[in-house]
Design a protein around this motif. Sequence first.
Motif, PDB file in Angstrom:
ATOM      1  N   GLY A 134      31.737  25.303  42.161  1.00  0.00           N
ATOM      2  CA  GLY A 134      32.347  26.626  41.957  1.00  0.00           C
ATOM      3  C   GLY A 134      33.537  26.906  42.848  1.00  0.00           C
ATOM      4  O   GLY A 134      34.151  27.967  42.762  1.00  0.00           O
ATOM      5  N   LYS A 135      33.882  25.934  43.709  1.00  0.00           N
ATOM      6  CA  LYS A 135      35.033  26.149  44.601  1.00  0.00           C
ATOM      7  C   LYS A 135      36.178  25.208  44.234  1.00  0.00           C
ATOM      8  O   LYS A 135      35.936  24.067  43.817  1.00  0.00           O
ATOM      9  CB  LYS A 135      34.632  25.917  46.063  1.00  0.00           C
ATOM     10  N   GLN A 136      37.409  25.671  44.428  1.00  0.00           N
ATOM     11  CA  GLN A 136      38.591  24.846  44.188  1.00  0.00           C
ATOM     12  C   GLN A 136      38.677  23.804  45.291  1.00  0.00           C
ATOM     13  O   GLN A 136      38.609  24.134  46.482  1.00  0.00           O
ATOM     14  CB  GLN A 136      39.824  25.744  44.174  1.00  0.00           C
ATOM     15  N   LEU A 137      38.777  22.541  44.910  1.00  0.00           N
ATOM     16  CA  LEU A 137      38.706  21.439  45.879  1.00  0.00           C
ATOM     17  C   LEU A 137      39.755  21.601  46.985  1.00  0.00           C
ATOM     18  O   LEU A 137      39.476  21.348  48.152  1.00  0.00           O
ATOM     19  CB  LEU A 137      38.893  20.107  45.156  1.00  0.00           C
TER      20      LEU A 137
ATOM     21  N   VAL B 167      40.620  20.856  40.494  1.00  0.00           N
ATOM     22  CA  VAL B 167      39.251  20.358  40.528  1.00  0.00           C
ATOM     23  C   VAL B 167      38.324  21.399  41.151  1.00  0.00           C
ATOM     24  O   VAL B 167      38.644  21.988  42.186  1.00  0.00           O
ATOM     25  CB  VAL B 167      39.157  19.049  41.357  1.00  0.00           C
ATOM     26  N   GLY B 168      37.194  21.624  40.481  1.00  0.00           N
ATOM     27  CA  GLY B 168      36.175  22.531  41.014  1.00  0.00           C
ATOM     28  C   GLY B 168      34.921  21.753  41.361  1.00  0.00           C
ATOM     29  O   GLY B 168      34.458  20.947  40.544  1.00  0.00           O
ATOM     30  N   VAL B 169      34.406  21.992  42.538  1.00  0.00           N
ATOM     31  CA  VAL B 169      33.139  21.369  42.955  1.00  0.00           C
ATOM     32  C   VAL B 169      32.244  22.500  43.480  1.00  0.00           C
ATOM     33  O   VAL B 169      32.624  23.206  44.418  1.00  0.00           O
ATOM     34  CB  VAL B 169      33.361  20.308  44.061  1.00  0.00           C
TER      35      VAL B 169
ATOM     36  N   ILE C 186      24.822  26.408  41.282  1.00  0.00           N
ATOM     37  CA  ILE C 186      26.277  26.255  41.075  1.00  0.00           C
ATOM     38  C   ILE C 186      26.823  25.000  41.755  1.00  0.00           C
ATOM     39  O   ILE C 186      27.818  24.432  41.296  1.00  0.00           O
ATOM     40  CB  ILE C 186      27.037  27.528  41.528  1.00  0.00           C
TER      41      ILE C 186
ATOM     42  N   ILE D  23      38.010  28.083  37.718  1.00  0.00           N
ATOM     43  CA  ILE D  23      36.950  27.275  38.351  1.00  0.00           C
ATOM     44  C   ILE D  23      35.760  28.163  38.736  1.00  0.00           C
ATOM     45  O   ILE D  23      34.612  27.889  38.392  1.00  0.00           O
ATOM     46  CB  ILE D  23      37.504  26.533  39.588  1.00  0.00           C
ATOM     47  N   GLU D  24      36.063  29.266  39.404  1.00  0.00           N
ATOM     48  CA  GLU D  24      34.985  30.130  39.906  1.00  0.00           C
ATOM     49  C   GLU D  24      34.190  30.734  38.755  1.00  0.00           C
ATOM     50  O   GLU D  24      32.956  30.661  38.721  1.00  0.00           O
ATOM     51  CB  GLU D  24      35.575  31.226  40.810  1.00  0.00           C
TER      52      GLU D  24
ATOM     53  N   SER E 118      32.445  28.103  36.332  1.00  0.00           N
ATOM     54  CA  SER E 118      31.300  27.484  37.028  1.00  0.00           C
ATOM     55  C   SER E 118      30.128  28.458  37.101  1.00  0.00           C
ATOM     56  O   SER E 118      28.977  28.096  36.824  1.00  0.00           O
ATOM     57  CB  SER E 118      31.698  27.085  38.460  1.00  0.00           C
TER      58      SER E 118
ATOM     59  N   ILE F 117      27.786  22.013  39.547  1.00  0.00           N
ATOM     60  CA  ILE F 117      28.818  22.148  38.509  1.00  0.00           C
ATOM     61  C   ILE F 117      30.157  21.562  38.979  1.00  0.00           C
ATOM     62  O   ILE F 117      30.673  21.932  40.041  1.00  0.00           O
ATOM     63  CB  ILE F 117      29.030  23.640  38.134  1.00  0.00           C
ATOM     64  N   ASN F 118      30.711  20.648  38.177  1.00  0.00           N
ATOM     65  CA  ASN F 118      32.055  20.118  38.425  1.00  0.00           C
ATOM     66  C   ASN F 118      32.995  20.641  37.331  1.00  0.00           C
ATOM     67  O   ASN F 118      32.595  20.722  36.162  1.00  0.00           O
ATOM     68  CB  ASN F 118      32.041  18.587  38.300  1.00  0.00           C
ATOM     69  N   VAL F 119      34.211  20.994  37.707  1.00  0.00           N
ATOM     70  CA  VAL F 119      35.204  21.447  36.730  1.00  0.00           C
ATOM     71  C   VAL F 119      36.487  20.639  36.904  1.00  0.00           C
ATOM     72  O   VAL F 119      36.922  20.404  38.042  1.00  0.00           O
ATOM     73  CB  VAL F 119      35.516  22.956  36.909  1.00  0.00           C
TER      74      VAL F 119
END
Lengths: 62, 62, 62, 62, 62, 62
Positions: free
Chosen positions: E55-58, E51-53, A36, A21-22, A25, A39-41
Amino acid sequence: MPVITIEGPAGISKEVKKELIEKVSQTAADIYNMPINTINVLIIENEADNVGVGGKQLSEIK
Amino acid sequence: MPVITIEGPAGISKEVKKELIEKVSQTAADIYNMPINTINVLIIENEADNVGVGGKQLSEIK
Amino acid sequence: MPVITIEGPAGISKEVKKELIEKVSQTAADIYNMPINTINVLIIENEADNVGVGGKQLSEIK
Amino acid sequence: MPVITIEGPAGISKEVKKELIEKVSQTAADIYNMPINTINVLIIENEADNVGVGGKQLSEIK
Amino acid sequence: MPVITIEGPAGISKEVKKELIEKVSQTAADIYNMPINTINVLIIENEADNVGVGGKQLSEIK
Amino acid sequence: MPVITIEGPAGISKEVKKELIEKVSQTAADIYNMPINTINVLIIENEADNVGVGGKQLSEIK
């Protein structure tokens, strides 16, 4: 948006997901030249039975 | 690439998945006239509660 | 549902698309043992610049 | 996240897209009980040649 | 077609899914001016680790 | 597999796409500890009219 969906293998650790993710992103933010926080992952975990590569079931290749 | 994602019902057997992978990959390779080793397939299993058809929850239709 | 998304190359003819739809739908209907009228197919056309295979841009590989 | 992808017909107007975005986002925010600013929507436009319904090419059904 | 994929949080109830399916399908049918029986909905549940929002893990944000 | 789909803005250059493909593929290969030739990337370009962020049409936010 952007939204990055990563279809990958199942059973990866929370830390591996965090790193994916980090870094993905940050890479996308840098290259798109976008903040940043836009950005959604989504990391999707796929069992080897459910994946085909070259017409073969991944669980059969391993 | 090509990448073929099959969103289907949950709870299918390994053998059914294997047949889906083999036959859908071969069909796509033939029609695209591309080598089968370029074809990726992802089978996604969806619970009936999570699927809507015609505005109705699939688990409510059955 | 099922919904089958085929991410493939751009610039294929209407006839190729028609054949993909017919044969992939029939294959899925047979293997899932479901009526063919439940099968949806989406063909997405991807320009070679937009596709990466093995870390390389597809348009650079050709 | 949430991310809502709407695969629909091609050629819809900007106003129709705007209404889809507004109403689908609000509906999801209300039902998920999440702030609307967490909702992303992607509208994908599909040509009728590229869509299969019940094994038939959509452009052939119309 | 249309096919609406809702990537959202994991662990929502059957009733919430039912409401999402009904209201999102009706909203899309009304705005596209298409019969509701053409609308498919897929609800995908994503664990917060995946899930990343921004750049951070949700799961790290909560 | 893995397959990484990047839903981003329309109108980016071939060079930007090339960099996205190379760096995102390498990042994923490193973190998944998988050979880079297993990584597929699809870059999807979305017009601002077709994107909703927080319930608003992206083309209306700019």
